[in-house]
Write a protein that holds these residues in place. Sequence first.
Motif, short mmCIF file in Angstrom:
data_model
loop_
_atom_site.label_atom_id
_atom_site.label_comp_id
_atom_site.label_asym_id
_atom_site.label_seq_id
_atom_site.Cartn_x
_atom_site.Cartn_y
_atom_site.Cartn_z
N ALA A 58 0.86 -1.19 0.00
CA ALA A 58 0.00 0.00 0.00
C ALA A 58 0.89 1.23 0.00
CB ALA A 58 -0.92 0.01 1.21
N LEU A 59 0.35 2.34 -0.59
CA LEU A 59 1.07 3.60 -0.64
C LEU A 59 0.84 4.39 0.63
CD1 LEU A 59 0.37 4.71 -4.30
CD2 LEU A 59 2.55 4.00 -3.37
N ALA A 60 1.94 4.93 1.20
CA ALA A 60 1.82 5.75 2.39
C ALA A 60 1.74 7.23 2.04
CB ALA A 60 3.01 5.52 3.32
N ASN A 61 2.17 7.62 0.82
CA ASN A 61 2.10 9.03 0.41
C ASN A 61 1.19 9.19 -0.80
OD1 ASN A 61 3.87 7.63 -1.25
ND2 ASN A 61 5.09 9.44 -1.72
N PRO A 108 6.17 -2.06 7.98
CA PRO A 108 7.29 -2.30 8.89
C PRO A 108 8.64 -2.33 8.17
CG PRO A 108 5.51 -3.88 9.24
CD PRO A 108 5.22 -3.20 7.95
N LEU A 109 9.70 -2.23 8.95
CA LEU A 109 11.06 -2.24 8.41
C LEU A 109 11.44 -3.64 7.91
CD1 LEU A 109 12.88 -0.08 11.10
CD2 LEU A 109 12.20 0.62 8.79
N LYS A 139 3.36 -0.62 4.05
CA LYS A 139 3.19 0.71 3.47
C LYS A 139 4.53 1.25 3.00
CE LYS A 139 -0.87 1.97 6.23
NZ LYS A 139 -1.44 2.98 7.15
N VAL A 140 4.51 1.81 1.78
CA VAL A 140 5.75 2.34 1.22
C VAL A 140 5.59 3.80 0.86
CG1 VAL A 140 6.56 0.12 0.34
CG2 VAL A 140 5.11 1.55 -1.11
N THR A 141 6.68 4.55 0.95
CA THR A 141 6.72 5.95 0.51
C THR A 141 7.59 5.99 -0.73
OG1 THR A 141 6.51 6.73 2.78
CG2 THR A 141 7.35 8.30 1.17
N MET A 142 7.04 6.55 -1.82
CA MET A 142 7.74 6.57 -3.10
C MET A 142 8.43 7.92 -3.32
SD MET A 142 6.66 3.55 -4.04
CE MET A 142 7.20 3.45 -5.75
#
Length: 442
Positions: free
Chosen positions: A389-392, A423-424, A436-439
């Motif tokens: 999922a996208l975090a930004n 998570p890491l 969740k990832v930030t692109m």
Amino acid sequence: MLQVIRVPFDGQQIGQGYNSKTAESIGTALSWSPPAPGPTSGQAVTSRFDQVSTQESLVEALGISASIDARYGLFSGDAKFNFANSNSVNSYSTFVAGSCQVQNAWYLGQDFKLTAAAEAVLHQPGGDKLFRTAFGNMFVRALRTGGEFNVVSSINSISEEHQSKISASLHAAFNGLVTAADFKATFERALQETSGRTSVSVFMYQAGGVGKDLKFTGSDATKVLEKLDQLPAIAHRAPIGFEAEIANYNTIPIVFPTEEETEDLKLVLDDCYSQKKRVLQFIADVDLAMSDDGRLIFDNLPSTAELAQMRENYRASLNKLMAHAIKVAKGEMQPPAVYVANPPDVPPVFTRSQFTPSVRRGYARVPDLTGLDFFGASAVCEKSGLTLALANSVASYKLFKDGSVTPFSSGWFNYGVVQAQSPLPGANVLQGSTVKVTMTTD
């Protein structure tokens, strides 16, 4: 030359002579009177627990002064030095060491006078030299009693991460920052995830007290803290000799060695002591490799016979070093020379086993998505049983339900790659969890 020095207690008696060159307590030349009762009868308490990685830091954590006369580190049969040497730090385990010292007030002699026997020696031909031989150039002026408690804990694990966590938890427990239950939980989890390839060993040294005062605490942090709380009363009730104060024969004409001779001797013995601690650590490394723990945490170890030979070589080198130091300390080497090992002592090098943490049933390990584009990250997550999922929110693109990404406005879409995730990487999460990832957006 200093008028007064202080040395670790080694059976000295007030009034006894002392040779500052050889650090030997010898004949008694003085009579004296006990001190009158005074107002200074309290105690001094110091306590510390440290994570240590070298023999030098172990000695420091156990409260052995770095400025101590090197003779004591090289030759002393004191129980505390033996405890430090027998628990030498190796290069692969993790250690937590601690010391609590309780010092009672100084017991200072007074009205010192030469005995008839000592006076007779001084009046003989060559009496100055005979006096120095029999009674030294200094005398014991005061004694300090007290007690101390030392702990050395050795942590071994095939997992360096678990080894570090257990060490930190034990260190915090000894300092009262976490509960003993927290340490126990950390240790049990490490045992589970490393299939039992983790161990904690605890060694204790106590000076002062009798009977039940000397009960072993083990790794139970609560009992260690209880011991620290009880130690002042134990040191008052049943003390041991702790330190001796040595003074010059101020009223007796004594010919002392020159300051230059004394300084040269000290420099050489300090260097020998440093080399001794270094070789002891090499021997400790080999001992670990030869132990059951060594087979657990190292790969491609030499044969037992080869390891035994390595240990004997280090011991032989240590014996040569000590023989050299003894000659220097006894004044048999003039001028004193720095010891040079031939061949040089090279530290042993062992390869730690690669550790792959186990993952419990129903859980997945979060992969590292850094640097992947959205589609690549999605594929990696799907393979691990996780959801991406996208975090930004980025104005230049939009995500459709089928998982595809299309330009929001033709000609100016630039998608980017993963720059952060939660998570890491390496975390254990339930299968099906969302990552969740930030692109990047430029």
